[in-house]
Design a protein around this motif. Structure first.
Motif, mmCIF file in Angstrom:
data_model
loop_
_atom_site.group_PDB
_atom_site.id
_atom_site.type_symbol
_atom_site.label_atom_id
_atom_site.label_comp_id
_atom_site.label_asym_id
_atom_site.label_seq_id
_atom_site.Cartn_x
_atom_site.Cartn_y
_atom_site.Cartn_z
ATOM 1 N N GLU A 67 0.828 -1.213 0.000
ATOM 2 C CA GLU A 67 0.000 0.000 0.000
ATOM 3 C C GLU A 67 0.860 1.260 0.000
ATOM 4 O O GLU A 67 0.541 2.229 -0.689
ATOM 5 C CB GLU A 67 -0.961 0.001 1.200
ATOM 6 N N ALA A 68 1.952 1.263 0.755
ATOM 7 C CA ALA A 68 2.851 2.425 0.773
ATOM 8 C C ALA A 68 3.461 2.646 -0.610
ATOM 9 O O ALA A 68 3.580 3.789 -1.071
ATOM 10 C CB ALA A 68 3.949 2.229 1.819
ATOM 11 N N LEU A 69 3.829 1.573 -1.276
ATOM 12 C CA LEU A 69 4.393 1.689 -2.620
ATOM 13 C C LEU A 69 3.344 2.167 -3.621
ATOM 14 O O LEU A 69 3.641 2.988 -4.495
ATOM 15 C CB LEU A 69 5.002 0.359 -3.063
ATOM 16 N N LYS A 70 2.133 1.676 -3.496
ATOM 17 C CA LYS A 70 1.060 2.139 -4.380
ATOM 18 C C LYS A 70 0.872 3.643 -4.232
ATOM 19 O O LYS A 70 0.787 4.371 -5.218
ATOM 20 C CB LYS A 70 -0.252 1.423 -4.061
ATOM 21 N N ARG A 71 0.795 4.105 -2.991
ATOM 22 C CA ARG A 71 0.588 5.530 -2.725
ATOM 23 C C ARG A 71 1.718 6.389 -3.270
ATOM 24 O O ARG A 71 1.482 7.437 -3.846
ATOM 25 C CB ARG A 71 0.501 5.782 -1.212
ATOM 26 N N ASN A 72 2.942 5.958 -3.040
ATOM 27 C CA ASN A 72 4.094 6.805 -3.331
ATOM 28 C C ASN A 72 4.645 6.672 -4.742
ATOM 29 O O ASN A 72 5.265 7.603 -5.241
ATOM 30 C CB ASN A 72 5.218 6.534 -2.324
ATOM 31 N N ILE A 73 4.445 5.529 -5.374
ATOM 32 C CA ILE A 73 5.060 5.306 -6.680
ATOM 33 C C ILE A 73 4.031 5.061 -7.774
ATOM 34 O O ILE A 73 4.124 5.613 -8.867
ATOM 35 C CB ILE A 73 6.059 4.126 -6.625
ATOM 36 N N TYR A 74 3.038 4.242 -7.494
ATOM 37 C CA TYR A 74 2.154 3.765 -8.550
ATOM 38 C C TYR A 74 0.807 4.466 -8.636
ATOM 39 O O TYR A 74 0.091 4.275 -9.617
ATOM 40 C CB TYR A 74 1.901 2.263 -8.367
ATOM 41 N N GLY A 75 0.420 5.208 -7.657
ATOM 42 C CA GLY A 75 -0.936 5.737 -7.648
ATOM 43 C C GLY A 75 -1.890 4.572 -7.480
ATOM 44 O O GLY A 75 -1.641 3.677 -6.688
ATOM 45 N N GLU A 76 -2.925 4.537 -8.217
ATOM 46 C CA GLU A 76 -3.877 3.421 -8.124
ATOM 47 C C GLU A 76 -3.572 2.330 -9.136
ATOM 48 O O GLU A 76 -4.224 1.301 -9.161
ATOM 49 C CB GLU A 76 -5.310 3.928 -8.298
ATOM 50 N N GLY A 77 -2.584 2.552 -9.987
ATOM 51 C CA GLY A 77 -2.239 1.567 -11.012
ATOM 52 C C GLY A 77 -1.142 0.631 -10.546
ATOM 53 O O GLY A 77 -0.914 0.434 -9.368
#
Length: 166
Positions: free
Chosen positions: A108-118
């Protein structure tokens, strides 16, 4: 610092791990590696000066890169402040997520910081890489780190989520 940047620039992070191949994406991958290395160095009181030197070198590089990209002298401090906020936010989120018993916290931290929702399964793979990196760094001797010797796991060796048999 050169070893960290070289690892962060590996094409597989932008191709196989789907990190956006942008200035921000490249910053994110450097921060991911740098924060893990600094966390490892922080466990060794004798490496305090090494950690400070590494941290200072990172910020010198960020300043140089901003100027090289054409950021004017008056705008550099504002951009550096924004980069500082991004660095501390990300490194704090990764530290907390790695310490969390819920393995999904890092994804989830990686989604937020790097990927957005993708990102599809890429955040899960990057989280597995990060955990392997933390483990690899923990095994390295303080003397080797003080001497500038640093090893990272091979990102190609981390299976994509669809390759994991379970």
């Amino acid at each position: 610092y050169g070893t960290i940047v070289a690892q962060a620039r590996l094409p597989c992070f932008y191709q196989d791990y789907a990190v956006p191949d942008t200035v921000n994406g490249r910053f994110d991958v450097i921060v991911l590696h740098l924060s893990a290395v600094l966390e490892r160095i922080a466990t060794e009181p004798t490496l305090r000066a090494v950690g400070q030197g590494l941290f200072d070198r990172f910020w010198q590089d960020m300043d140089h890169n901003l100027r090289e990209m054409g950021t004017g002298d008056l705008a550099v401090p504002k951009r550096m402040k924004a980069l500082g906020e991004a660095y501390y936010g990300r490194s704090g989120a990764y530290r907390a997520a790695l310490a969390d018993a819920d393995r999904e916290a890092l994804v989830e931290a990686l989604k937020r910081n790097i990927y957005g929702e993708g990102g599809g399964g890429a955040p899960m793979r990057l989280a597995a890489y990060m955990r392997a990196m933390v483990d690899e760094l923990a095994e390295q001797e303080a003397a080797a780190l003080a001497g500038g010797s640093l090893r990272f796991p091979d990102p190609h060796a981390i299976p994509a989520p669809d390759e994991v048999k379970g």
